[in-house]
Design a protein around this motif. Structure first.
Motif, PDB file in Angstrom:
ATOM      1  N   LEU A  67     -16.839 -74.425   1.921  1.00 13.73           N
ATOM      2  CA  LEU A  67     -17.790 -73.336   2.476  1.00 13.73           C
ATOM      3  C   LEU A  67     -18.647 -72.572   1.296  1.00 13.73           C
ATOM      4  CD1 LEU A  67     -15.551 -71.877   5.045  1.00 13.73           C
ATOM      5  CD2 LEU A  67     -17.496 -73.670   5.561  1.00 13.73           C
ATOM      6  N   PRO A  68     -19.700 -72.142   1.470  1.00 14.38           N
ATOM      7  CA  PRO A  68     -20.329 -71.042   0.494  1.00 14.38           C
ATOM      8  C   PRO A  68     -19.603 -69.775   0.114  1.00 14.38           C
ATOM      9  CG  PRO A  68     -21.939 -71.636   2.191  1.00 14.38           C
ATOM     10  CD  PRO A  68     -20.541 -72.324   2.750  1.00 14.38           C
ATOM     11  N   ALA A  69     -19.517 -69.608  -0.987  1.00 12.98           N
ATOM     12  CA  ALA A  69     -18.467 -68.473  -1.521  1.00 12.98           C
ATOM     13  C   ALA A  69     -18.715 -67.106  -0.850  1.00 12.98           C
ATOM     14  CB  ALA A  69     -18.795 -68.157  -3.117  1.00 12.98           C
ATOM     15  N   LYS A  70     -20.103 -66.912  -0.227  1.00 14.08           N
ATOM     16  CA  LYS A  70     -20.379 -65.743   0.500  1.00 14.08           C
ATOM     17  C   LYS A  70     -19.457 -65.538   1.824  1.00 14.08           C
ATOM     18  CE  LYS A  70     -24.386 -67.319   2.636  1.00 14.08           C
ATOM     19  NZ  LYS A  70     -25.673 -67.376   2.962  1.00 14.08           N
ATOM     20  N   LEU A  71     -19.109 -66.834   2.298  1.00 15.17           N
ATOM     21  CA  LEU A  71     -18.233 -66.699   3.524  1.00 15.17           C
ATOM     22  C   LEU A  71     -17.032 -66.227   3.356  1.00 15.17           C
ATOM     23  CD1 LEU A  71     -19.977 -69.590   5.429  1.00 15.17           C
ATOM     24  CD2 LEU A  71     -20.236 -67.188   5.683  1.00 15.17           C
ATOM     25  N   ALA A  72     -16.340 -66.343   2.291  1.00 13.42           N
ATOM     26  CA  ALA A  72     -14.897 -66.384   1.933  1.00 13.42           C
ATOM     27  C   ALA A  72     -14.511 -64.998   2.479  1.00 13.42           C
ATOM     28  CB  ALA A  72     -14.788 -66.464   0.381  1.00 13.42           C
ATOM     29  N   GLY A  73     -13.310 -64.965   3.021  1.00 14.36           N
ATOM     30  CA  GLY A  73     -12.974 -63.660   3.753  1.00 14.36           C
ATOM     31  C   GLY A  73     -13.524 -63.243   5.169  1.00 14.36           C
ATOM     32  N   SER A  74     -14.708 -63.979   5.509  1.00 12.62           N
ATOM     33  CA  SER A  74     -15.247 -63.663   6.840  1.00 12.62           C
ATOM     34  C   SER A  74     -14.378 -63.833   8.064  1.00 12.62           C
ATOM     35  CB  SER A  74     -16.282 -64.549   7.038  1.00 12.62           C
ATOM     36  OG  SER A  74     -16.829 -64.019   8.330  1.00 12.62           O
ATOM     37  N   THR A  75     -14.281 -62.987   8.886  1.00 15.40           N
ATOM     38  CA  THR A  75     -13.407 -63.432  10.210  1.00 15.40           C
ATOM     39  C   THR A  75     -14.256 -63.981  11.232  1.00 15.40           C
ATOM     40  OG1 THR A  75     -14.049 -61.024  10.840  1.00 15.40           O
ATOM     41  CG2 THR A  75     -11.777 -61.543   9.737  1.00 15.40           C
ATOM     42  N   GLU A  76     -15.594 -64.112  11.120  1.00 17.25           N
ATOM     43  CA  GLU A  76     -16.582 -64.682  12.116  1.00 17.25           C
ATOM     44  C   GLU A  76     -16.426 -66.174  12.023  1.00 17.25           C
ATOM     45  OE1 GLU A  76     -18.220 -62.756  14.197  1.00 17.25           O
ATOM     46  OE2 GLU A  76     -17.286 -61.070  13.105  1.00 17.25           O
ATOM     47  N   PRO A  77     -16.513 -66.790  13.449  1.00 21.38           N
ATOM     48  CA  PRO A  77     -16.494 -68.201  13.489  1.00 21.38           C
ATOM     49  C   PRO A  77     -17.796 -68.817  13.007  1.00 21.38           C
ATOM     50  CG  PRO A  77     -17.179 -67.014  15.439  1.00 21.38           C
ATOM     51  CD  PRO A  77     -16.552 -66.099  14.617  1.00 21.38           C
ATOM     52  N   ILE A  78     -17.952 -69.970  12.335  1.00 25.47           N
ATOM     53  CA  ILE A  78     -19.248 -70.474  12.053  1.00 25.47           C
ATOM     54  C   ILE A  78     -19.283 -71.744  12.740  1.00 25.47           C
ATOM     55  CG2 ILE A  78     -18.773 -69.736   9.613  1.00 25.47           C
ATOM     56  CD1 ILE A  78     -17.773 -72.300   8.737  1.00 25.47           C
ATOM     57  N   ALA A  79     -20.861 -71.946  12.775  1.00 24.50           N
ATOM     58  CA  ALA A  79     -21.428 -73.212  13.541  1.00 24.50           C
ATOM     59  C   ALA A  79     -21.978 -74.124  12.256  1.00 24.50           C
ATOM     60  CB  ALA A  79     -22.615 -72.720  14.438  1.00 24.50           C
ATOM     61  N   LEU A  80     -21.456 -75.503  12.467  1.00 24.01           N
ATOM     62  CA  LEU A  80     -21.813 -76.484  11.521  1.00 24.01           C
ATOM     63  C   LEU A  80     -22.584 -77.533  12.465  1.00 24.01           C
ATOM     64  CD1 LEU A  80     -18.256 -77.319  10.224  1.00 24.01           C
ATOM     65  CD2 LEU A  80     -20.136 -75.873   9.315  1.00 24.01           C
TER      66      LEU A  80
END
Length: 92
Positions: A67-80
């Motif tokens: 994952l991109p570094a900016k997403l580290a620690g996020s609690t939100e789901p992601i769509a691929l």
């Protein structure tokens, strides 16, 4: 650990849209993994919200996406979004 869920194919029957969901209180890791739904070799796995391409590998039926570094620690789901191989046609 999160999981790939809510998988749906696009109109072309190859493009897969998937939601990677996290249990409450967990954060996104640097690399997410799942089994099955392997992207087609030579194609990209993209973050649907931005279109950003992410590196991925497949080993022993398990897919790992960095994952991109900016997403580290996020609690939100992601769509691929990614393409899967076309089914093999039986030759007669």
């Amino acid at each position: 650990m999160g999981k790939l869920c809510d998988v749906d194919y696009g109109l072309n029957g190859r493009t897969l849209y998937a939601l990677y969901a996290l249990p409450e209180g967990e954060t996104l890791p640097a690399v997410i993994e799942w089994e099955g739904n392997v992207p087609e070799r030579g194609t990209s796995v993209r973050l649907l919200s931005t279109g950003q391409r992410m590196k991925w590998i497949e080993r022993d039926g398990k897919v790992a996406v960095t994952l991109p570094a900016k997403l580290a620690g996020s609690t939100e789901p992601i769509a691929l979004q990614f393409d899967t191989p076309l089914p093999k046609q039986n030759k007669k």
